[in-house]
Scaffold this active site. Structure first.
Site, PDB file in Angstrom:
ATOM      1  N   HIS A 232      -0.572   0.094  -9.528  1.00 26.80           N
ATOM      2  CA  HIS A 232      -1.352  -0.738  -8.593  1.00 26.80           C
ATOM      3  C   HIS A 232      -1.972  -1.938  -9.325  1.00 26.80           C
ATOM      4  O   HIS A 232      -3.175  -2.181  -9.257  1.00 26.80           O
ATOM      5  CB  HIS A 232      -2.433   0.104  -7.890  1.00 26.80           C
ATOM      6  CG  HIS A 232      -2.943  -0.546  -6.630  1.00 26.80           C
ATOM      7  ND1 HIS A 232      -3.343   0.160  -5.515  1.00 26.80           N
ATOM      8  CD2 HIS A 232      -3.109  -1.851  -6.298  1.00 26.80           C
ATOM      9  CE1 HIS A 232      -3.743  -0.681  -4.572  1.00 26.80           C
ATOM     10  NE2 HIS A 232      -3.603  -1.920  -5.028  1.00 26.80           N
TER      11      HIS A 232
ATOM     12  N   ARG B  54       0.836  -1.190   0.000  1.00 24.30           N
ATOM     13  CA  ARG B  54       0.000   0.000   0.000  1.00 24.30           C
ATOM     14  C   ARG B  54       0.879   1.250   0.000  1.00 24.30           C
ATOM     15  O   ARG B  54       1.939   1.277   0.652  1.00 24.30           O
ATOM     16  CB  ARG B  54      -0.893   0.041   1.251  1.00 24.30           C
ATOM     17  CG  ARG B  54      -2.074  -0.898   1.214  1.00 24.30           C
ATOM     18  CD  ARG B  54      -3.126  -0.441   0.200  1.00 24.30           C
ATOM     19  NE  ARG B  54      -4.285  -1.310   0.144  1.00 24.30           N
ATOM     20  CZ  ARG B  54      -4.429  -2.342  -0.693  1.00 24.30           C
ATOM     21  NH1 ARG B  54      -3.469  -2.646  -1.538  1.00 24.30           N
ATOM     22  NH2 ARG B  54      -5.537  -3.052  -0.698  1.00 24.30           N
TER      23      ARG B  54
HETATM   24  P1  NDP Z   1      -2.116 -11.538   5.117  1.00 26.97           P
HETATM   25  O1  NDP Z   1      -3.108 -11.017   6.102  1.00 26.97           O
HETATM   26  O2  NDP Z   1      -2.230 -12.938   4.661  1.00 26.97           O
HETATM   27  O3  NDP Z   1      -0.629 -11.345   5.681  1.00 26.97           O
HETATM   28  C1  NDP Z   1      -0.228 -10.194   6.334  1.00 26.97           C
HETATM   29  C2  NDP Z   1       1.172 -10.407   6.880  1.00 26.97           C
HETATM   30  O4  NDP Z   1       1.643  -9.167   7.407  1.00 26.97           O
HETATM   31  C3  NDP Z   1       1.220 -11.421   8.025  1.00 26.97           C
HETATM   32  O5  NDP Z   1       2.392 -12.185   7.932  1.00 26.97           O
HETATM   33  C4  NDP Z   1       1.268 -10.526   9.254  1.00 26.97           C
HETATM   34  O6  NDP Z   1       1.921 -11.096  10.374  1.00 26.97           O
HETATM   35  C5  NDP Z   1       2.109  -9.378   8.735  1.00 26.97           C
HETATM   36  N1  NDP Z   1       1.907  -8.189   9.566  1.00 26.97           N
HETATM   37  C6  NDP Z   1       0.776  -7.519   9.839  1.00 26.97           C
HETATM   38  N2  NDP Z   1       1.006  -6.494  10.680  1.00 26.97           N
HETATM   39  C7  NDP Z   1       2.332  -6.530  10.964  1.00 26.97           C
HETATM   40  C8  NDP Z   1       3.174  -5.762  11.795  1.00 26.97           C
HETATM   41  N3  NDP Z   1       2.722  -4.741  12.517  1.00 26.97           N
HETATM   42  N4  NDP Z   1       4.483  -6.102  11.864  1.00 26.97           N
HETATM   43  C9  NDP Z   1       4.979  -7.147  11.160  1.00 26.97           C
HETATM   44  N5  NDP Z   1       4.209  -7.927  10.349  1.00 26.97           N
HETATM   45  C10 NDP Z   1       2.907  -7.619  10.254  1.00 26.97           C
HETATM   46  O7  NDP Z   1      -2.181 -10.523   3.874  1.00 26.97           O
HETATM   47  P2  NDP Z   1      -1.930 -10.864   2.336  1.00 26.97           P
HETATM   48  O8  NDP Z   1      -0.614 -11.521   2.215  1.00 26.97           O
HETATM   49  O9  NDP Z   1      -3.097 -11.546   1.758  1.00 26.97           O
HETATM   50  O10 NDP Z   1      -1.896  -9.379   1.710  1.00 26.97           O
HETATM   51  C11 NDP Z   1      -0.952  -8.423   2.109  1.00 26.97           C
HETATM   52  C12 NDP Z   1      -1.277  -7.062   1.535  1.00 26.97           C
HETATM   53  O11 NDP Z   1      -0.929  -6.989   0.162  1.00 26.97           O
HETATM   54  C13 NDP Z   1      -2.746  -6.680   1.531  1.00 26.97           C
HETATM   55  O12 NDP Z   1      -3.156  -6.218   2.806  1.00 26.97           O
HETATM   56  C14 NDP Z   1      -2.813  -5.595   0.479  1.00 26.97           C
HETATM   57  O13 NDP Z   1      -2.686  -4.316   1.061  1.00 26.97           O
HETATM   58  C15 NDP Z   1      -1.610  -5.881  -0.419  1.00 26.97           C
HETATM   59  N6  NDP Z   1      -2.021  -6.232  -1.785  1.00 26.97           N
HETATM   60  C16 NDP Z   1      -1.596  -5.447  -2.828  1.00 26.97           C
HETATM   61  C17 NDP Z   1      -1.933  -5.775  -4.110  1.00 26.97           C
HETATM   62  C18 NDP Z   1      -1.432  -4.970  -5.262  1.00 26.97           C
HETATM   63  O14 NDP Z   1      -1.829  -5.213  -6.389  1.00 26.97           O
HETATM   64  N7  NDP Z   1      -0.532  -4.036  -5.049  1.00 26.97           N
HETATM   65  C19 NDP Z   1      -2.754  -6.944  -4.430  1.00 26.97           C
HETATM   66  C20 NDP Z   1      -3.134  -7.702  -3.278  1.00 26.97           C
HETATM   67  C21 NDP Z   1      -2.780  -7.338  -2.001  1.00 26.97           C
HETATM   68  P3  NDP Z   1       1.362 -12.435  11.090  1.00 26.97           P
HETATM   69  O15 NDP Z   1       1.678 -13.556  10.111  1.00 26.97           O
HETATM   70  O16 NDP Z   1       2.161 -12.531  12.319  1.00 26.97           O
HETATM   71  O17 NDP Z   1      -0.103 -12.234  11.298  1.00 26.97           O
HETATM   72  C1  OXD Z   2      -5.806  -5.839  -3.035  1.00 25.34           C
HETATM   73  C2  OXD Z   2      -5.354  -4.918  -4.074  1.00 25.34           C
HETATM   74  O1  OXD Z   2      -5.797  -5.483  -1.861  1.00 25.34           O
HETATM   75  O2  OXD Z   2      -5.592  -5.204  -5.278  1.00 25.34           O
HETATM   76  O3  OXD Z   2      -6.208  -6.970  -3.395  1.00 25.34           O
HETATM   77  O4  OXD Z   2      -4.727  -3.905  -3.764  1.00 25.34           O
END
Ligand code: NDP
Ligand code: OXD
Length: 309
Positions: free
Chosen positions: A272, A224
């Site tokens: 994005h 993000r």
């Molecule tokens: P998940 O919820 O599966 O994973 C999130 C990860 O981040 C987990 O490992 C979590 O830790 C870690 N995390 C959360 N908060 C913290 C923190 N404060 N400190 C350290 N680690 C932290 O999310 P996804 O993998 O499904 O997606 C991740 C992000 O990717 C989405 O939220 C979205 O914003 C972005 N995205 C962007 C896209 C794009 O096209 N640019 C497309 C799709 C998604 P823990 O394992 O310990 O819970």
């Molecule tokens: C998502 C994105 O969060 O596309 O899936 O950014």
């Protein structure tokens, strides 16, 4: 059973067809003409207007069209007690693993340097380290971080992950929490951000964090725009602390035409599109989750609203 759709990229019709193909019994309604609001039990949304979901008194579950739920949890008018489910679907996961592999390989093999050499008609016999000598670090080791790590492990990169809670990572080093951040950064030459945007992670990609990386590191942010301090990225590029940045997300999207990232020689901008939820595979996942709820089970992939992801 009625599902209200408010989609991204004006794809409502595509979504309706995808849902009808797997669940002909699902009555898909559009955000603009929802009919009787009391009929709506499920919402499938991307960036609905604030308070907009409160209109539906019988909502059982809110499905985010994206993996990120910051577009929903930032809404103080979100109906209380209704579970929020983030998008987990195989093609979105595959797309992100592709994007991360593509851009890590591009940094690793120094493709921008080679492209410049071609423009300059210079025969550059550039030798780069082998993948096991290249240290890649993935911030956020959830669904997308783990899939990306799996894709990169095929090349043999020296991998590490950083997450909020402790995670087993047999293919690499695992760090977690505030105390794990510095050691994680200290060994990371190519940093990939796949964190969710939460109050804890807002602005995390800043000057202090860049200073903890080895000099000449590369940043890839596919999570993000709210994670990054854009002036600090420019400053780190200027000083050589960062050698390059691949950015898919921005504080303001679309990225304004006069933003310095567009023309910066060491910044790669994508719009994005690192990965996009795919209607066929996503509709199947959402319908399977709706069937679970109808049978009295809790939905899969619900968000911890307090943690913000
Ligand atoms: P998940 O919820 O599966 O994973 C999130 C990860 O981040 C987990 O490992 C979590 O830790 C870690 N995390 C959360 N908060 C913290 C923190 N404060 N400190 C350290 N680690 C932290 O999310 P996804 O993998 O499904 O997606 C991740 C992000 O990717 C989405 O939220 C979205 O914003 C972005 N995205 C962007 C896209 C794009 O096209 N640019 C497309 C799709 C998604 P823990 O394992 O310990 O819970
Ligand atoms: C998502 C994105 O969060 O596309 O899936 O950014």
């Amino acid at each position: 059973m009625a599902l209200i759709i408010k989609s991204d990229f004006a794809r409502d019709d595509i979504w309706r067809d995808a849902f009808n193909a797997v669940a002909p019994d699902l009555d898909c309604r559009s955000w603009q003409s929802p009919g009787d609001l009391a009929d709506i039990e499920y919402a499938f949304v991307w960036k609905p207007e604030k308070g907009g979901l409160r209109r539906f008194p019988n909502l059982k579950c809110i499905f985010s069209i994206g993996a990120g739920v910051d577009h929903l949890l930032g809404d103080e008018g979100l109906p209380e007690g209704v579970p929020v489910v983030r998008m987990v679907e195989p093609e979105l996961t595959r797309g992100m693993a592709e994007y991360v592999a593509l851009h890590v390989l591009r940094c690793h093999r120094e493709v921008p340097t080679l492209e410049q050499a071609q423009r300059d008609r210079v025969w550059n016999e550039l030798i780069v380290p082998t993948a096991p000598d290249r240290r890649v670090g993935i911030m956020g080791f959830g669904v997308l971080g783990q899939a990306s790590a799996q894709a990169l492990s095929a090349f043999g990169f020296d991998l590490a992950c950083w997450s909020r809670t402790e995670k087993a990572f047999p293919g690499g080093q695992s760090f977690h929490g505030a105390e794990g951040l510095k050691p994680f950064l200290g060994r990371t030459e190519i940093l990939v951000c796949l964190l969710p945007l939460t109050p804890e992670t807002e602005g995390i990609l800043n000057r202090d964090l860049f200073a903890a990386l080895p000099r000449g590191a590369w940043l890839i942010n596919a999570a993000r725009g709210g994670h990054q301090n854009e002036d600090d990225i420019l400053e780190a590029l200027e000083s050589g602390q960062l050698v390059g940045a691949t950015l898919d997300v921005f504080r303001k999207e679309p990225l304004p035409a006069d933003h310095p990232f567009w023309s910066h020689p060491r910044v790669t901008v994508t719009a994005h599109i690192a990965s996009v939820t795919q209607p066929r595979s996503a509709a199947a996942e959402v319908v399977a989750n709706i069937r679970r709820i109808e049978q009295g089970a809790a939905p899969l992939h619900t968000v911890n609203i307090k943690a913000g992801y």
